[in-house]
Design an enzyme around this catalytic site. Structure first.
Site, PDB file in Angstrom:
ATOM      1  N   ASP A  52      36.191  46.685  44.717  1.00  0.00           N
ATOM      2  CA  ASP A  52      37.596  46.338  44.920  1.00  0.00           C
ATOM      3  C   ASP A  52      38.524  47.214  44.076  1.00  0.00           C
ATOM      4  O   ASP A  52      39.530  47.732  44.574  1.00  0.00           O
ATOM      5  CB  ASP A  52      37.836  44.869  44.581  1.00  0.00           C
ATOM      6  CG  ASP A  52      37.252  43.925  45.618  1.00  0.00           C
ATOM      7  OD1 ASP A  52      36.423  44.385  46.444  1.00  0.00           O
ATOM      8  OD2 ASP A  52      37.608  42.735  45.617  1.00  0.00           O
ATOM      9  N   SER A  87      43.180  40.528  42.991  1.00  0.00           N
ATOM     10  CA  SER A  87      42.980  40.643  41.544  1.00  0.00           C
ATOM     11  C   SER A  87      42.720  42.094  41.140  1.00  0.00           C
ATOM     12  O   SER A  87      43.178  42.545  40.087  1.00  0.00           O
ATOM     13  CB  SER A  87      41.817  39.751  41.091  1.00  0.00           C
ATOM     14  OG  SER A  87      40.584  40.220  41.600  1.00  0.00           O
TER      15      SER A  87
END
Length: 401
Positions: free
Chosen positions: A208, A147
């Protein structure tokens, strides 16, 4: 909108060391995974905005005149750090019919795309017509930063199209294969990617999207993210056990163990912290002095030690035991990466590891029901590409929508 077409990519991420301990104030090392997400943005004259996500069978188109009213009362400001514009998120949920509380992959990807698109072009008199197609080598929901790579690609492409950052690979530079943005531009890309991550995950750490933006190895400690300068690229075998798990439940379980056995688990967390720091030092030596058998022996020891730590914390799983047992039988060293309880694991491959050894290990792991990829850690972050630098099969997919 000056950009007629652009291609960008961003890497996934793996946790090298420090899972779970990082929640309790210890150092973790996050590293880019050279399985990438690719995006093609195409300017059109259709009066429409299209998002194509073939990985998750999502193909949607909106008329720009339908989207334009959503910009009323917009409060986002791309020049400063800010929280999500919750009013815009609410409008987008109502517009798309995505219920409050819905968190499925398709819905969250659509919300993130529309949010970043509208925010980036909020000052435009007329929203631009464009088509975006995203294709990923990363499995979704496996804890590998898929994502975040998606959000980083969206941010880089839309900001370039909106002329808020440069287009580092111009038509005059097509002899180059890839190009990077400036540090200041990467900061802006990362900021908007973090907004996308907030929509998708609610309260992400920011690790991330930072890995997707800068690549390489990042040190995460007490909320501070520091890219490590000069790190070697490491060959790995990535294995997905395909065993589902809940990160929330696993994190809670570790906390319960700490509360129940503080004199036992607290030293384990301290030891994990030492593993992360020793690994950081070893990687720095490898980047400065060159790699040696001694360095790889240290990295293998650290992998084994950390995997034992994670088992003590209660986040191991029989599938991960199988991964470690099978690879060790071939002289290779593995550990879980991410939350544990199943999910994915990484296996370090030395430069001299024979292909036949890897093939044999992969065959056994596939027979155990795992998916495997031979790839690398520590590669570049977000990139702009010329078409000839994109894998041919991926380019064909991007160009077919």
């Amino acid at each position: 909108m000056q950009v007629k077409q652009c291609f960008v990519s961003a890497p996934g991420k793996s946790i090298l060391h420090g899972e779970h301990a990082v929640v309790h104030g210890k150092v973790a090392l996050a590293v880019s995974l050279n399985l990438r997400t690719y995006l093609r943005l195409l300017s059109t004259t259709s009066g429409e905005v299209t998002i194509n996500l073939p990985n998750i069978d999502t193909f949607l188109t909106w008329d720009v005149t339908e989207l334009q009213p959503l910009l009323s009362d917009l409060t986002v400001d791309s020049s400063v750090d800010n929280d999500l514009d919750l009013n815009l998120v609410k409008k987008l949920r109502e517009f798309t019919g995505i219920a409050e509380g819905s968190t499925d992959t398709r819905s969250m990807a659509v919300l993130a795309f529309l949010y970043i698109y509208l925010s980036v072009f909020s000052d435009a008199d007329v929203l631009p017509s464009l088509s975006v197609c995203v294709w990923s080598e990363l499995p979704t929901g496996a804890g590998l930063g898929s994502s975040a790579a998606f959000s980083v690609c969206l941010s880089a492409a839309l900001l370039s199209a909106g002329e808020q950052i440069s287009t580092p690979l111009s038509s005059q530079q097509q002899q180059q294969n890839t190009a990077r943005w400036t540090d200041a531009e990467l900061e802006l890309i990362n900021k908007w990617a973090f907004q996308g991550e907030k929509i998708i995950h609610g309260n992400p750490s920011g690790v991330d999207n930072a890995v997707g933006t800068w690549g390489g190895v990042l040190r995460y400690h007490a909320g501070k993210i520091t890219p490590l300068s000069r790190v070697p690229t490491l060959r790995i075998l990535l294995s997905n056990t395909k065993v589902p798990r809940s990160t929330k439940v696993l994190v809670s379980g570790v906390k319960d163990k700490i509360n129940k056995y503080p004199s036992i688990i607290t030293p384990v967390l301290e030891s994990v912290d030492a593993v992360s720091k020793t690994c950081e030092q070893t990687l720095a030596e490898m980047a400065t002095d060159g790699t040696s058998a001694k360095h790889y022996s240290i990295l293998e020891d650290l992998i084994d030690i950390n995997q034992h730590h994670l088992n003590v914390m209660g986040v191991g799983h029989p599938s991960l035991d199988t991964l470690c047992r099978v690879t060790l039988a071939h002289g290779l060293h593995s550990k879980l990466t991410g939350a544990g309880g199943g999910g994915c694991g990484i296996t370090l491959l030395r430069p001299e590891t024979e292909p036949s050894v890897v093939r044999a290990a992969v065959q056994e792991l596939k027979e155990a029901g795992f998916d495997c990829w031979e790839t690398s850690l520590g590669g570049p972050g977000v990139l702009m590409h010329s078409p000839n630098s994109i894998p041919q099969n991926t380019l064909s997919i991007l160009n077919s929508y």
